[in-house]
Design an enzyme around this catalytic site. Structure first.
Site, PDB file in Angstrom:
ATOM      1  N   TYR A 161       0.833  -1.213   0.052  1.00 48.66           N
ATOM      2  CA  TYR A 161       0.094  -0.074  -0.062  1.00 48.66           C
ATOM      3  C   TYR A 161       0.897   1.056  -0.252  1.00 48.66           C
ATOM      4  CZ  TYR A 161      -3.404   3.407   1.520  1.00 48.66           C
ATOM      5  OH  TYR A 161      -4.170   4.574   1.620  1.00 48.66           O
ATOM      6  N   ASP A 196       9.158   2.884   0.102  1.00 51.06           N
ATOM      7  CA  ASP A 196       8.144   3.331   1.007  1.00 51.06           C
ATOM      8  C   ASP A 196       8.249   3.068   2.320  1.00 51.06           C
ATOM      9  OD1 ASP A 196       5.890   4.331   1.838  1.00 51.06           O
ATOM     10  OD2 ASP A 196       4.366   3.586   0.597  1.00 51.06           O
ATOM     11  N   LYS A 234       3.826   8.920   8.843  1.00 56.33           N
ATOM     12  CA  LYS A 234       3.483   8.330  10.263  1.00 56.33           C
ATOM     13  C   LYS A 234       4.567   8.767  11.182  1.00 56.33           C
ATOM     14  CE  LYS A 234       0.568   4.708   8.372  1.00 56.33           C
ATOM     15  NZ  LYS A 234       0.993   4.100   7.038  1.00 56.33           N
TER      16      LYS A 234
END
Ligand SMILES: *Cc1c(COP(=O)(O)O)cnc(C)c1O
Length: 434
Positions: A144, A239, A267
């Site tokens: 994702y 990522d 995050k």
């Protein structure tokens, strides 16, 4: 456990917010039941609207690595707010966090702050395309990278849980530039590259995927991608929105020793505020506007409150490298407890773990990619999830998520997690047996 207030808030929210939530996985659709509405959180615990207490195993999907409402982060935020929540002009904190990111993640020589992980990955592939003059990218099934159009192709947890692996609204034109490959299948990637010679701008991946549950890269896979990208002039993008500052101060790339050309972050980097970043080799990042021709901008990018939170948490992790040992030992204790239960019950279930990320998969097969993750018994997971919730353990509401351990769990918390897991697995397996 009483959750009447949560239920009532959710039923009202559904009248105004699509599905009652501002991000799909929060809706508990994959596990059944209604989502819990939270009122406050502190350290390892979250408290809901009905006054129930939970040990938090998601930690805001990563950022709360030092626990909720960490004193230093909280103070930095309050101080920044008092100096004005936004300037829309440069401020020193943006420089300080950039310096620190480049120090902690040495492959990042230049970095641009954005407001989410989604923005970071969208921008990174635009820059990779601008730099290479090529259009196509390769992504891995089950990875994702946020909800940018180019990435909503076999996009792991959220999309899969909602039964929309390929989202309507993504045009065929966009989709055709995203090529798919299987995680851990280097030969497959080589084939895709060979079939699209000189057309691939970037290979993007989570070096340690967390969005199909926690999956580990097999020996040689990342190294092979690195070599392939070097040979073919492809930009390798890690990522690390999830793994960055979590698996080591320099992320998965430090821990695994494979260095990408570009890195996306999110995050933890915001300490709980909405922040993302992308960066990499100077030569590539020099393509970003106003230095170069690739346009990317943001009214609130580098926002002073967000930078204060992010800079404070990164500084803490930089100054306290022992945090990573604590995270790892907390996680290993939990996993050892789980394994004891599995042994006693004679259950063959897969646990993947690295650093402070782990997943308990409801399958007896190894989980190494999206295909194998999909073999899990999601109905049994749903029962287990809801039982754990009743035991006061707040797990990610999907089988296809990693859990995020925080540094502030006490030995008693760890014991509570292990005992709850033991009881809940027994209950789920009893149901399955009858
Ligand atoms: C969470 C996540 C994103 C998206 O970040 P947002 O801040 O939710 O947009 C991208 N990539 C990975 C690996 C993620 O885990």
């Amino acid at each position: 456990m009483k959750i009447e207030k949560s239920k009532s808030l959710f039923s009202r929210a559904k009248n105004y917010i699509p599905g009652g939530v501002n991000s799909p996985v929060r809706a508990f659709k994959a596990v059944g039941g209604d989502p819990i509405f939270f009122k406050s959180a502190s350290g390892a615990y979250m408290y809901d609207e009905d006054g129930n207490k939970y040990i938090d195993m998601i930690n805001s999907w990563g950022p709360m690595i030092l626990g909720h409402a960490h004193e230093e982060v909280e103070e930095a935020i309050i101080k920044a707010v008092r100096n004005s929540p936004s300037f829309g002009a440069p401020a020193e904190r943006e420089l300080l966090i950039a310096e620190l990111i480049c120090e902690m993640v040495p492959s990042v020589e230049r970095v641009r702050m954005v407001n989410s992980g989604t923005e970071a990955t969208m921008s990174a592939i635009r820059v990779a395309r601008g730099y290479t003059g090529r259009d196509k990218i390769i992504k891995f099934d089950g990875c994702y990278h946020g909800h940018g159009d180019s990435f909503l192709i076999a996009a792991g947890s959220g999309a899969m849980t909602m039964g929309t692996p390929n989202s309507p609204g993504v045009t065929a034109g966009t989709a055709k530039d995203t090529l798919q490959a299987n995680f851990n299948d280097l030969e497959g990637v080589k084939q895709v590259v060979a079939d699209n010679k000189d057309e691939i701008a970037a290979i993007i991946l989570e070096p340690v995927p967390g969005n199909m549950g926690c999956v580990l890269p097999q020996q040689g896979f990342l190294e092979g991608l690195r070599q392939l990208c070097d040979e073919e002039g492809i930009v390798l993008i890690f990522d690390e929105v999830m793994s960055g500052f979590r698996l080591a101060k320099g992320g998965a790339q430090e821990r695994l020793g494979v260095i990408p050309d570009m890195t996306t972050l999110g995050k933890i980097i915001g300490g709980g505020m909405p922040v993302g970043a992308y960066g990499g080799k100077k030569e590539i990042m020099d393509y970003v506007s106003p230095q170069g021709p690739v346009y990317q901008a943001g009214t609130l990018s580098g926002n002073p409150v967000a930078m204060a939170a992010g800079h404070t948490i990164l500084n803490y992790l930089y100054d306290h490298p022992e945090t990573y040992g604590k995270l790892e030992s907390n996680t290993k204790k939990i996993v050892a407890g789980y394994k004891e239960t599995l042994d006693v019950l004679g259950l063959d279930m897969t646990i993947n773990q690295i650093g402070s990320m782990y997943s308990l998969f409801f399958t007896d097969s190894q989980v190494t990619d999206f295909e194998s993750a999909k073999k899990c018994d999601t109905a049994a997971f749903g029962q287990y999830f809801n039982l754990m919730l009743q035991h006061g353990i707040y797990l990610a509401p999907s089988q296809f998520e990693t859990l995020f351990v925080s540094a502030v769990l006490s030995d008693e918390d760890i014991q509570d997690i292990i005992s709850a897991n033991d009881e809940c697995l027994r209950a789920v397996m009893d149901v399955a047996a009858n």
